[in-house]
Design a protein around this motif. Structure first.
Motif, PDB file in Angstrom:
ATOM      1  N   VAL A 187      -3.585   5.732  -0.991  1.00 36.44           N
ATOM      2  CA  VAL A 187      -3.703   6.495  -2.239  1.00 36.44           C
ATOM      3  C   VAL A 187      -3.376   5.636  -3.459  1.00 36.44           C
ATOM      4  N   GLY A 188      -2.930   4.406  -3.216  1.00 36.23           N
ATOM      5  CA  GLY A 188      -2.593   3.497  -4.298  1.00 36.23           C
ATOM      6  C   GLY A 188      -1.853   2.296  -3.752  1.00 36.23           C
ATOM      7  N   SER A 189      -1.301   1.490  -4.654  1.00 35.33           N
ATOM      8  CA  SER A 189      -0.508   0.333  -4.248  1.00 35.33           C
ATOM      9  C   SER A 189       0.558   0.069  -5.308  1.00 35.33           C
TER      10      SER A 189
ATOM     11  N   THR B 106       5.291   4.399   1.696  1.00 33.29           N
ATOM     12  CA  THR B 106       5.132   2.943   1.745  1.00 33.29           C
ATOM     13  C   THR B 106       6.091   2.381   2.774  1.00 33.29           C
TER      14      THR B 106
ATOM     15  N   THR C  74       6.192   6.014  -8.150  1.00 34.35           N
ATOM     16  CA  THR C  74       6.237   4.963  -9.178  1.00 34.35           C
ATOM     17  C   THR C  74       6.078   5.539 -10.583  1.00 34.35           C
TER      18      THR C  74
ATOM     19  N   ASN D 165       0.826  -1.203   0.000  1.00 32.37           N
ATOM     20  CA  ASN D 165       0.000   0.000   0.000  1.00 32.37           C
ATOM     21  C   ASN D 165       0.863   1.257   0.000  1.00 32.37           C
TER      22      ASN D 165
ATOM     23  N   ARG E  28       0.433   5.294   1.099  1.00 32.03           N
ATOM     24  CA  ARG E  28      -0.465   6.112   1.925  1.00 32.03           C
ATOM     25  C   ARG E  28      -0.102   7.593   1.839  1.00 32.03           C
ATOM     26  N   ASP E  29      -1.026   8.429   2.285  1.00 32.91           N
ATOM     27  CA  ASP E  29      -0.802   9.875   2.222  1.00 32.91           C
ATOM     28  C   ASP E  29       0.037  10.398   3.386  1.00 32.91           C
TER      29      ASP E  29
ATOM     30  N   THR F 141       3.158   6.721 -11.357  1.00 34.37           N
ATOM     31  CA  THR F 141       1.700   6.819 -11.374  1.00 34.37           C
ATOM     32  C   THR F 141       1.127   7.093  -9.989  1.00 34.37           C
ATOM     33  N   VAL F 142       1.869   6.776  -8.947  1.00 33.99           N
ATOM     34  CA  VAL F 142       1.428   7.039  -7.577  1.00 33.99           C
ATOM     35  C   VAL F 142       2.629   7.537  -6.766  1.00 33.99           C
TER      36      VAL F 142
END
Length: 155
Positions: free
Chosen positions: A104-106, A141, A134, A92, A94-95, A136-137
Motif C-alpha cells: 500500500v506504500g513504502s 511493515t 507515517t 514496503n 502492506r495491508d 501519509t501511509v
C-alpha cells in the motif's frame, strides 16, 4: 490475577499479546493470563477484561507473537521509530502482516513513523510485523530479517 497483585507493567494501546490462560474471576473482574513480546523481551502477566460493559481488551486474530526465526524486537507500540539508513532502500508497507499482503506504500530510509500495534509474525515465523503510520501511509511493515534490522526506535 487480582487487584491486589503487584503491577508488572502497563501495556500501551495497540500492544498485541497471546492469551495463554483464563479466564479466572477475582475481585469481580474476569482475568486473562497473557504473554507478550516487545523491545524489553518476552513477558507474562494477568489482565482484566473490563467492567460494567466496557472492554479494555479486544480479540485480534493473529499468528503467534513469537517469531522463532526473527531477531529480538526493538519496537514497542506507542513509540516512534524510523527506517534504518543502511541498507539504503525503502521498506514496503502492506495491508496485512505477511509478504503476501498487497503493498500500500513504502517508507524511505530515515523517515520516522508511529508504531501503532504489533508485533505479529508472518506464516514463516521469520519476519516480525508492526502496524505503523507515517502520516501519509498506514499498514504493516517488517522489522527486518536475520542479521539485518530495517527499522529502529527513534529518537
Amino acid at each position: 490475577a487480582g487487584t491486589n497483585a503487584p503491577l508488572l507493567r502497563s501495556i500501551p494501546a495497540g500492544q498485541v499479546f497471546d492469551v495463554i490462560g483464563g479466564p479466572t474471576c477475582v475481585n469481580n473482574y474476569s482475568w486473562w493470563n497473557i504473554r507478550g513480546i516487545d523491545a524489553g523481551g518476552l513477558w507474562e502477566g494477568w489482565i482484566a477484561e473490563g467492567q460494567n460493559g466496557e472492554y479494555w481488551i479486544e480479540p485480534f486474530e493473529t499468528d503467534p507473537i513469537e517469531c522463532l526465526g526473527a531477531m529480538p524486537p526493538r519496537l514497542t507500540p506507542g513509540e516512534t521509530a524510523r527506517i534504518t539508513l543502511f541498507p539504503d532502500s525503502p521498506n514496503n508497507v502492506r495491508d496485512e502482516p505477511d509478504k503476501s499482503g498487497s503493498i500500500v506504500g513504502s517508507i524511505n530510509p530515515g523517515v520516522e513513523f508511529d508504531v501503532l500495534s504489533g508485533p505479529v509474525c508472518d506464516d514463516d515465523r521469520k519476519w516480525r510485523w508492526w502496524f505503523v503510520d507515517t502520516g501519509t501511509v498506514q499498514g504493516w511493515t517488517s522489522e527486518g530479517e536475520i542479521n539485518q534490522y530495517w527499522t529502529e526506535p527513534w529518537p
